[in-house]
Design an enzyme around this catalytic site. Sequence first.
Site, PDB file in Angstrom:
ATOM      1  N   ARG A 139       0.852  -1.182   0.000  1.00  0.00           N
ATOM      2  CA  ARG A 139       0.000   0.000   0.000  1.00  0.00           C
ATOM      3  C   ARG A 139       0.889   1.233   0.000  1.00  0.00           C
ATOM      4  O   ARG A 139       2.098   1.132   0.193  1.00  0.00           O
ATOM      5  CB  ARG A 139      -0.964  -0.005   1.202  1.00  0.00           C
ATOM      6  CG  ARG A 139      -0.300  -0.500   2.450  1.00  0.00           C
ATOM      7  CD  ARG A 139      -0.326   0.302   3.679  1.00  0.00           C
ATOM      8  NE  ARG A 139      -0.279   1.698   3.554  1.00  0.00           N
ATOM      9  CZ  ARG A 139       0.829   2.419   3.595  1.00  0.00           C
ATOM     10  NH1 ARG A 139       2.024   1.849   3.718  1.00  0.00           N
ATOM     11  NH2 ARG A 139       0.795   3.739   3.518  1.00  0.00           N
ATOM     12  N   GLY A 140       0.242   2.382  -0.182  1.00  0.00           N
ATOM     13  CA  GLY A 140       1.015   3.618  -0.294  1.00  0.00           C
ATOM     14  C   GLY A 140       1.231   3.909  -1.777  1.00  0.00           C
ATOM     15  O   GLY A 140       1.496   2.985  -2.571  1.00  0.00           O
ATOM     16  N   ALA A 141       1.122   5.191  -2.142  1.00  0.00           N
ATOM     17  CA  ALA A 141       1.055   5.566  -3.550  1.00  0.00           C
ATOM     18  C   ALA A 141       2.233   5.042  -4.394  1.00  0.00           C
ATOM     19  O   ALA A 141       2.035   4.429  -5.446  1.00  0.00           O
ATOM     20  CB  ALA A 141       0.970   7.089  -3.639  1.00  0.00           C
ATOM     21  N   ARG A 159      -7.114  -0.183  -6.886  1.00  0.00           N
ATOM     22  CA  ARG A 159      -7.430   0.894  -5.927  1.00  0.00           C
ATOM     23  C   ARG A 159      -7.582   2.189  -6.719  1.00  0.00           C
ATOM     24  O   ARG A 159      -6.741   2.495  -7.568  1.00  0.00           O
ATOM     25  CB  ARG A 159      -6.326   1.022  -4.854  1.00  0.00           C
ATOM     26  CG  ARG A 159      -6.315  -0.172  -3.901  1.00  0.00           C
ATOM     27  CD  ARG A 159      -5.515   0.084  -2.659  1.00  0.00           C
ATOM     28  NE  ARG A 159      -6.191   0.950  -1.720  1.00  0.00           N
ATOM     29  CZ  ARG A 159      -5.580   1.518  -0.674  1.00  0.00           C
ATOM     30  NH1 ARG A 159      -4.287   1.322  -0.476  1.00  0.00           N
ATOM     31  NH2 ARG A 159      -6.252   2.286   0.151  1.00  0.00           N
ATOM     32  N   ASP A 205      -1.701  10.928  -2.308  1.00  0.00           N
ATOM     33  CA  ASP A 205      -2.014   9.847  -3.240  1.00  0.00           C
ATOM     34  C   ASP A 205      -2.322  10.378  -4.635  1.00  0.00           C
ATOM     35  O   ASP A 205      -2.246   9.648  -5.615  1.00  0.00           O
ATOM     36  CB  ASP A 205      -3.191   9.031  -2.719  1.00  0.00           C
ATOM     37  CG  ASP A 205      -2.825   8.384  -1.394  1.00  0.00           C
ATOM     38  OD1 ASP A 205      -2.948   9.053  -0.349  1.00  0.00           O
ATOM     39  OD2 ASP A 205      -2.370   7.226  -1.411  1.00  0.00           O
ATOM     40  N   ASN A 226      -5.233  12.762   0.112  1.00  0.00           N
ATOM     41  CA  ASN A 226      -4.379  11.951   0.987  1.00  0.00           C
ATOM     42  C   ASN A 226      -5.280  11.250   1.996  1.00  0.00           C
ATOM     43  O   ASN A 226      -6.502  11.465   2.034  1.00  0.00           O
ATOM     44  CB  ASN A 226      -3.327  12.829   1.682  1.00  0.00           C
ATOM     45  CG  ASN A 226      -2.233  11.987   2.325  1.00  0.00           C
ATOM     46  OD1 ASN A 226      -1.694  11.075   1.700  1.00  0.00           O
ATOM     47  ND2 ASN A 226      -1.898  12.261   3.579  1.00  0.00           N
ATOM     48  N   LYS A 227      -4.677  10.426   2.831  1.00  0.00           N
ATOM     49  CA  LYS A 227      -5.425   9.612   3.797  1.00  0.00           C
ATOM     50  C   LYS A 227      -6.440  10.440   4.582  1.00  0.00           C
ATOM     51  O   LYS A 227      -6.138  11.580   4.969  1.00  0.00           O
ATOM     52  CB  LYS A 227      -4.420   8.930   4.733  1.00  0.00           C
ATOM     53  CG  LYS A 227      -4.985   8.010   5.779  1.00  0.00           C
ATOM     54  CD  LYS A 227      -5.909   6.945   5.235  1.00  0.00           C
ATOM     55  CE  LYS A 227      -5.247   6.084   4.178  1.00  0.00           C
ATOM     56  NZ  LYS A 227      -6.229   5.256   3.415  1.00  0.00           N
TER      57      LYS A 227
HETATM   58  O1  MRU Z   1      -4.639   3.426   2.137  1.00  0.00           O
HETATM   59  P1  MRU Z   1      -3.161   3.553   2.052  1.00  0.00           P
HETATM   60  O2  MRU Z   1      -2.435   3.110   3.262  1.00  0.00           O
HETATM   61  O3  MRU Z   1      -2.597   2.979   0.779  1.00  0.00           O
HETATM   62  O4  MRU Z   1      -3.017   5.119   1.932  1.00  0.00           O
HETATM   63  C1  MRU Z   1      -1.950   5.734   1.379  1.00  0.00           C
HETATM   64  C2  MRU Z   1      -1.244   6.442   2.443  1.00  0.00           C
HETATM   65  O5  MRU Z   1      -0.520   5.833   3.179  1.00  0.00           O
HETATM   66  C3  MRU Z   1      -1.361   7.854   2.646  1.00  0.00           C
HETATM   67  O6  MRU Z   1      -2.449   8.449   2.126  1.00  0.00           O
HETATM   68  C4  MRU Z   1      -0.034   8.499   2.363  1.00  0.00           C
HETATM   69  O7  MRU Z   1       0.050   9.663   3.064  1.00  0.00           O
HETATM   70  C5  MRU Z   1       0.216   8.750   0.929  1.00  0.00           C
HETATM   71  S1  MRU Z   1       0.983   7.419   0.165  1.00  0.00           S
HETATM   72  C6  MRU Z   1       2.544   8.047  -0.083  1.00  0.00           C
END
Ligand code: MRU
Length: 373
Positions: A57-59, A100, A246, A257-258
């Site tokens: 996970r994570g962009a 996603r 993201d 973002n999250k």
């Molecule tokens: O749902 P996730 O864990 O894949 O979400 C992404 C993130 O961790 C955050 O939004 C993050 O700040 C950006 S990803 C570099």
Amino acid sequence: MNVTLGGKKKHFRTVSFRPDSNRVALIDQRLLPHTFSLLETENFRQTALAIRNMTTRGAGAIGATAAYGLAQGSRAFRGKSLECFELHVQKVFQVLADARPTAVDPVNAMRQVLAAMAPGTTVAEKQELALRAAEVFADEDVEHCRAIGQWGAELIRDGMTILTHCNAGWLAFVDIGSATAPIYEAQSQGKQFHVLCDETRPRSQGAILTAWELAQQGIPHHIIPDNAAGHYMQRGKIQMVITGADRVLARTGAAANKIGTFTKAVLAKYHGIPFYIAIPLSTIDWETADGMDIPIEERSEEEVLCAWGRPQVKGKKGTGSSEKSIQVRVANPSSHALNPGFDVTPAELITGFITPLGIIKPTELMRKLKGRS
Ligand code: MRU
């Protein structure tokens, strides 16, 4: 990033590729912080599933995983017909892109791979080019994060406390991370500072992943409840916020973002605290004009209604047992929940974007970065 396993430091990338077996190797982030292990996907559908179920996970990490997944799917094609191959590649692209919706990195990464495949004149050539391009994307991700670290470290001064949200660390990228890159670089420059990690309910990426990373790195930190940031800002205990993103709209500077990031940005503005977002160029969406058009992932209500963890070992405060994770119901049994995965922070709340090419104002992204990715 170096992980200490059995007392020894070992370097890992979050995502890598095994050309001989045509498998994508991923750190299984669902098991952290209790267990560190790698999982290998055997085909592109498994790779898409690993993105969807948040094994990875994570962009940036899902961007590299999608790039490798596209190469993996291309390499699995048997036959010589270029027409059939193109149809197959389109299907692989779509399955990975659909895994996603909010982060733009997977689509940008796969477009980069497709562009690199274009000059190939045979299936074999295109397969070879696909893998090379996926490796280039992964290496660029690392280099972009390194450069983000160099620029961002200049913002960190001795004695500061920095707030971060969710995990935009090395687990969210191939290595190093975006929001954490300035932190790691400042540490290597000998600066003394403290980090507060928002817990980031409902999946708790801050408490589980960012805190684990910072502990591995020896960075002084505390986990705080999601609702505590305003309290600490009001008392002058936070001097800067750095998060990842993201998807960032080049046309407006809005950033997805999250969930909870928008709230922190409003609080930072109210208290006059600088709010930075650190991104590689693969996180930029060049087309979408309105932040409200960014697709926001709606996740399962179970994540809000329940919690997951390992039973605490009696007499060993602070350590998890070796048992498997358990799920416990927290919320009222007859209630339902809503669970948006992300929110959108408008440009006027963002002090600047820390990019591999410098620190850029939200309104200047298009002018300064277009054509440079
Ligand atoms: O749902 P996730 O864990 O894949 O979400 C992404 C993130 O961790 C955050 O939004 C993050 O700040 C950006 S990803 C570099």
